[in-house]
Design a protein around this motif. Structure first.
Motif, PDB file in Angstrom:
ATOM      1  N   ALA A  62      -1.859  11.185 -16.368  1.00 13.97           N
ATOM      2  CA  ALA A  62      -3.145  11.227 -15.675  1.00 13.97           C
ATOM      3  C   ALA A  62      -3.794   9.850 -15.670  1.00 13.97           C
ATOM      4  CB  ALA A  62      -4.067  12.246 -16.329  1.00 13.97           C
ATOM      5  N   LYS A  63      -3.729   9.170 -16.819  1.00 12.09           N
ATOM      6  CA  LYS A  63      -4.304   7.826 -16.879  1.00 12.09           C
ATOM      7  C   LYS A  63      -3.538   6.870 -15.966  1.00 12.09           C
ATOM      8  CE  LYS A  63      -4.448   7.024 -21.322  1.00 12.09           C
ATOM      9  NZ  LYS A  63      -4.761   6.576 -22.688  1.00 12.09           N
ATOM     10  N   ASP A  64      -2.207   6.982 -15.958  1.00 12.57           N
ATOM     11  CA  ASP A  64      -1.403   6.129 -15.081  1.00 12.57           C
ATOM     12  C   ASP A  64      -1.745   6.390 -13.617  1.00 12.57           C
ATOM     13  OD1 ASP A  64      -0.149   5.012 -17.249  1.00 12.57           O
ATOM     14  OD2 ASP A  64       1.712   6.167 -17.023  1.00 12.57           O
ATOM     15  N   ALA A  65      -1.867   7.658 -13.261  1.00  9.80           N
ATOM     16  CA  ALA A  65      -2.204   8.016 -11.880  1.00  9.80           C
ATOM     17  C   ALA A  65      -3.575   7.478 -11.505  1.00  9.80           C
ATOM     18  CB  ALA A  65      -2.157   9.531 -11.687  1.00  9.80           C
ATOM     19  N   GLU A 103       3.744   5.766  -5.525  1.00  9.70           N
ATOM     20  CA  GLU A 103       3.663   5.804  -6.988  1.00  9.70           C
ATOM     21  C   GLU A 103       2.565   6.750  -7.447  1.00  9.70           C
ATOM     22  OE1 GLU A 103       3.560   2.025  -9.028  1.00  9.70           O
ATOM     23  OE2 GLU A 103       4.886   1.154  -7.523  1.00  9.70           O
ATOM     24  N   VAL A 104       1.415   6.717  -6.781  1.00 11.07           N
ATOM     25  CA  VAL A 104       0.312   7.614  -7.138  1.00 11.07           C
ATOM     26  C   VAL A 104       0.738   9.063  -6.935  1.00 11.07           C
ATOM     27  CG1 VAL A 104      -1.990   8.401  -6.429  1.00 11.07           C
ATOM     28  CG2 VAL A 104      -1.559   5.969  -6.767  1.00 11.07           C
ATOM     29  N   LYS A 136      -3.263   3.708 -10.968  1.00 12.74           N
ATOM     30  CA  LYS A 136      -2.604   3.405  -9.695  1.00 12.74           C
ATOM     31  C   LYS A 136      -3.529   3.728  -8.536  1.00 12.74           C
ATOM     32  CE  LYS A 136       1.581   2.344 -11.145  1.00 12.74           C
ATOM     33  NZ  LYS A 136       2.275   1.127 -10.890  1.00 12.74           N
ATOM     34  N   ASP A 137      -4.247   4.837  -8.625  1.00 21.09           N
ATOM     35  CA  ASP A 137      -5.179   5.216  -7.587  1.00 21.09           C
ATOM     36  C   ASP A 137      -6.283   4.174  -7.443  1.00 21.09           C
ATOM     37  OD1 ASP A 137      -5.876   6.992  -5.520  1.00 21.09           O
ATOM     38  OD2 ASP A 137      -7.409   7.927  -6.793  1.00 21.09           O
ATOM     39  N   ALA A 138      -6.777   3.671  -8.580  1.00 21.99           N
ATOM     40  CA  ALA A 138      -7.801   2.637  -8.550  1.00 21.99           C
ATOM     41  C   ALA A 138      -7.250   1.360  -7.916  1.00 21.99           C
ATOM     42  CB  ALA A 138      -8.312   2.361  -9.956  1.00 21.99           C
ATOM     43  N   ILE A 196       0.844  -1.201   0.000  1.00 23.86           N
ATOM     44  CA  ILE A 196       0.000   0.000   0.000  1.00 23.86           C
ATOM     45  C   ILE A 196       0.876   1.245   0.000  1.00 23.86           C
ATOM     46  CG2 ILE A 196      -1.597   1.365   1.412  1.00 23.86           C
ATOM     47  CD1 ILE A 196      -2.944  -1.272   2.191  1.00 23.86           C
ATOM     48  N   GLN A 197       1.920   1.249   0.814  1.00 26.01           N
ATOM     49  CA  GLN A 197       2.825   2.401   0.881  1.00 26.01           C
ATOM     50  C   GLN A 197       3.465   2.661  -0.478  1.00 26.01           C
ATOM     51  OE1 GLN A 197       3.280   4.547   3.345  1.00 26.01           O
ATOM     52  NE2 GLN A 197       4.764   5.714   2.180  1.00 26.01           N
ATOM     53  N   ARG A 198       3.933   1.578  -1.143  1.00 25.05           N
ATOM     54  CA  ARG A 198       4.546   1.745  -2.471  1.00 25.05           C
ATOM     55  C   ARG A 198       3.540   2.303  -3.468  1.00 25.05           C
ATOM     56  NH1 ARG A 198       6.805  -3.202  -1.110  1.00 25.05           N
ATOM     57  NH2 ARG A 198       5.266  -4.323  -2.364  1.00 25.05           N
TER      58      ARG A 198
END
Length: 100
Positions: free
Chosen positions: A86-89, A53-54, A92-94, A47-49
């Motif tokens: 933005a899509k990558d973020a 990343e996000v 990762k957020d999802a 979760i921390q990683r």
């Protein structure tokens, strides 16, 4: 008297067996507890990683957007990179949301 002694010996043997079974269950519980704790630590590290990343992707996205806004004529593909970031973020957020 012999019957009483036999009963006492049988009772003591039963108590030893019950004590041994209890000790074995306690050891199994300790092993399971350690495994659970290790899994929880790995989960927290994951979760921390993901959070890091996000945050990194969001920072990159903001930088790309700011750069594109400062020099719209010289965009040079930074809008596309910002959209990709933005899509990558978002992905990762999802993933982070699903993990928690």
């Amino acid at each position: 008297a012999a019957a009483a002694a036999d009963a006492r010996v049988a009772e003591e043997a039963g108590m030893r067996e019950a004590t041994q079974a209890l000790l074995e269950r306690e050891e199994e519980a300790a092993v399971a507890s350690r495994a659970h704790e290790e899994a929880a630590q790995q989960y927290e590290a994951q979760i921390q990683r993901l959070e890091e990343e996000v945050a990194d992707l969001q920072q990159r996205e903001l930088f790309a957007i700011a750069s594109a806004n400062e020099n719209p004529q010289e965009d040079g593909g930074s809008s596309a990179r910002a959209a990709t970031a933005a899509k990558d973020a978002a992905a990762k957020d999802a993933a982070l949301t699903r993990a928690t």
